[in-house]
Scaffold this motif. Structure first.
Motif, short mmCIF file in Angstrom:
data_model
loop_
_atom_site.label_atom_id
_atom_site.label_comp_id
_atom_site.label_asym_id
_atom_site.label_seq_id
_atom_site.Cartn_x
_atom_site.Cartn_y
_atom_site.Cartn_z
N GLY A 146 0.79 -1.22 0.00
CA GLY A 146 0.00 0.00 0.00
C GLY A 146 0.82 1.27 0.00
N ILE A 147 2.02 1.20 -0.59
CA ILE A 147 2.87 2.39 -0.66
C ILE A 147 2.93 2.91 -2.08
N THR A 148 3.32 4.18 -2.23
CA THR A 148 3.52 4.79 -3.55
C THR A 148 4.94 5.34 -3.60
N PRO A 149 5.88 4.59 -4.14
CA PRO A 149 7.26 5.08 -4.22
C PRO A 149 7.35 6.36 -5.05
N ASP A 150 8.40 7.11 -4.79
CA ASP A 150 8.63 8.32 -5.58
C ASP A 150 9.14 7.98 -6.98
N ILE A 151 9.96 6.93 -7.07
CA ILE A 151 10.55 6.50 -8.34
C ILE A 151 10.47 4.98 -8.39
N VAL A 152 10.18 4.44 -9.56
CA VAL A 152 10.11 2.99 -9.75
C VAL A 152 10.88 2.63 -11.01
N THR A 153 11.70 1.60 -10.93
CA THR A 153 12.40 1.11 -12.13
C THR A 153 11.77 -0.21 -12.57
N VAL A 154 11.56 -0.33 -13.88
CA VAL A 154 10.90 -1.50 -14.47
C VAL A 154 11.70 -1.92 -15.70
N SER A 155 11.90 -3.21 -15.88
CA SER A 155 12.54 -3.70 -17.10
C SER A 155 12.16 -5.16 -17.27
N LYS A 156 13.10 -6.03 -17.63
CA LYS A 156 12.92 -7.46 -17.80
C LYS A 156 11.63 -7.79 -18.56
N SER A 157 10.51 -8.05 -17.87
CA SER A 157 9.31 -8.54 -18.55
C SER A 157 8.38 -7.44 -19.04
N ILE A 158 8.80 -6.18 -19.02
CA ILE A 158 7.89 -5.14 -19.49
C ILE A 158 7.61 -5.29 -20.99
#
Length: 420
Positions: free
Chosen positions: A261-273
């Motif tokens: 239930g948190i909202t990070p300021d920054i999120v990194t996404v890769s691999k299965s995107i």
């Protein structure tokens, strides 16, 4: 004398010694479909590694393949830098409508380059730019990539040593349960922040994985993650969640931090995107952090349009409703039951995980490698993780059938018995 070449001779002769996965799986693979690969001699292997989590929807997923082939056959743009293209627009709109908007996430989307470590580098740079401070806190047993900035916030000593230079501006703190529950959460971290004599420079950000994949399948509790988010808010530090391996549904929800239930300021996404194993990465951040000057962080291959096409197809095929999330959670419960039973039978073992990422830890690290080798002999691809390679890691595709899941767990069970 006639020289008899092995199937791997070309690779041994011409490729660098840095290669790794091929040493544990010494065959030449030729075809792949769904949860299976076939070697060039026709043997079938069940894949419980899924491209280190890059193939959440399986090999050559037919829905994604059709979208890609249609796009290529009409001469759609392949390489586009950061130019506006129809493929990028379709992805951005779909990502907003199917992922961000339903979760009330306000993020701007940045395409930092094609790899996970580039997403991390851009996240670190942006945090430092936004806060005007250099220090970043990471956690014990973290893994964030192999470039210098990412290595500075990575815990593994072997990988860090490869940098060849001092890795600075990063400070490690204990991950959840690192001290076996003997110390209250964040006691040390908060004391250092409050004490002007601690020697800790005020961090710009904290970077964390909700489940440490390479670090040994260490699962952070939701309450620990909420406590970390609150700590960051109190001390004016940005919270970066590295969701490169655990995002895109690996733990059940699209983002692994949703359960907390948190909202990070920054999120990194890769691999299965991209969904198809094509290089693609995202850095997501709150709109007020969009402080970049044009071209301040760029890369030649950040506009991988074929990846946008397969990513868009994956979003519509798997994230237009809750079926993928519910199915992943259900299959994860089946895996948990099987692994708990396995560990109850074998001393010196324990298991942990979430969704469809699980690890079996062995008190003797050599056993983990032996189990993976014996599983390979029986047609199952597994890898180890953890600082000493003591954990056998399970990363089956989210599209794995129950029959395939049972087959792989049966092979794992036999491999563990053979290692006793």
């Amino acid at each position: 004398m006639t020289t008899i070449e092995t199937p791997l001779s070309t690779f041994e002769l011409l490729e660098s010694e840095v290669r790794s996965y091929c040493r544990g799986w010494p065959v030449v693979f030729d075809q792949a479909r769904g949860s299976h690969l076939w070697s060039e001699d026709g043997r079938r292997y069940l894949d419980f590694f899924a491209g280190a989590g890059s193939l959440n929807y399986g090999h050559n997923n037919p829905v994604l393949k059709r979208a890609l082939l249609d796009y290529l056959e009409r001469d759609g743009v392949t390489h586009g830098l950061d130019m506006a293209t129809t493929a990028k627009r379709a992805f951005l709109e779909s990502f907003h409508d199917l992922v961000l908007k339903p979760r009330d996430l306000p993020y701007k989307v940045m395409f930092p380059g094609p790899t996970g470590t580039n997403a991390v580098e851009s996240a670190l740079k942006l945090a430092r730019k936004a806060k005007g401070r250099e220090s970043v806190v990471s956690f014990t047993n973290a893994f964030h990539g192999m470039t210098l900035g990412s290595l500075a916030v990575t815990g593994n000593a072997f990988k860090r040593a490869g940098a060849g230079i001092p890795l600075v501006h990063g400070t490690p703190m204990p991950f959840d349960d690192y001290l076996d529950g003997q110390v209250p959460d964040f006691l040390w971290f908060e004391r250092l922040l409050a004490d002007t004599g601690s020697g800790l420079n005020h961090p710009a950000a904290v970077i964390v994985e909700t489940v440490q994949g390479e670090g040994g399948i260490n699962v952070a509790r939701p309450e620990w993650l909420r406590g970390l988010a609150a700590l960051c808010a109190r001390h004016d530090m940005l919270l970066i969640v590295d969701d490169i391996q655990m995002g895109c549904g690996r733990t059940g929800s699209f983002f692994s931090f949703e359960e907390a239930g948190i909202t990070p300021d920054i999120v990194t996404v890769s691999k299965s995107i991209s969904g198809y194993g094509l290089p693609m990465a995202l850095t997501l951040f709150r709109p007020e952090l969009d402080l970049w000057e044009p071209g301040e962080h760029n890369g030649t291959f950040r506009g991988n349009n074929p990846a946008f096409v397969t990513a868009t197809a994956a979003l519509h095929a798997y994230w237009a409703d809750q079926e993928t999330e519910l199915r992943t959670r259900r299959l994860g419960e089946l895996v948990e039951q099987r692994l708990l039973a396995l560990c109850a039978e074998h001393t010196g073992t324990s298991c942990r995980g979430r969704g469809l990422v699980w690890g079996v830890e062995f008190e003797d690290p050599a056993r983990a490698s032996e189990v993976c080798a014996r599983a390979f002999e029986r047609g199952l691809l597994l890898e180890t993780s953890g600082p000493e390679g003591e954990v056998v890691k399970l990363l089956p595709a989210l599209t794995v059938s129950e029959a395939e899941l049972d087959e792989g767990l049966d092979i794992l069970d036999r491999a563990v018995r053979a290692s006793d």
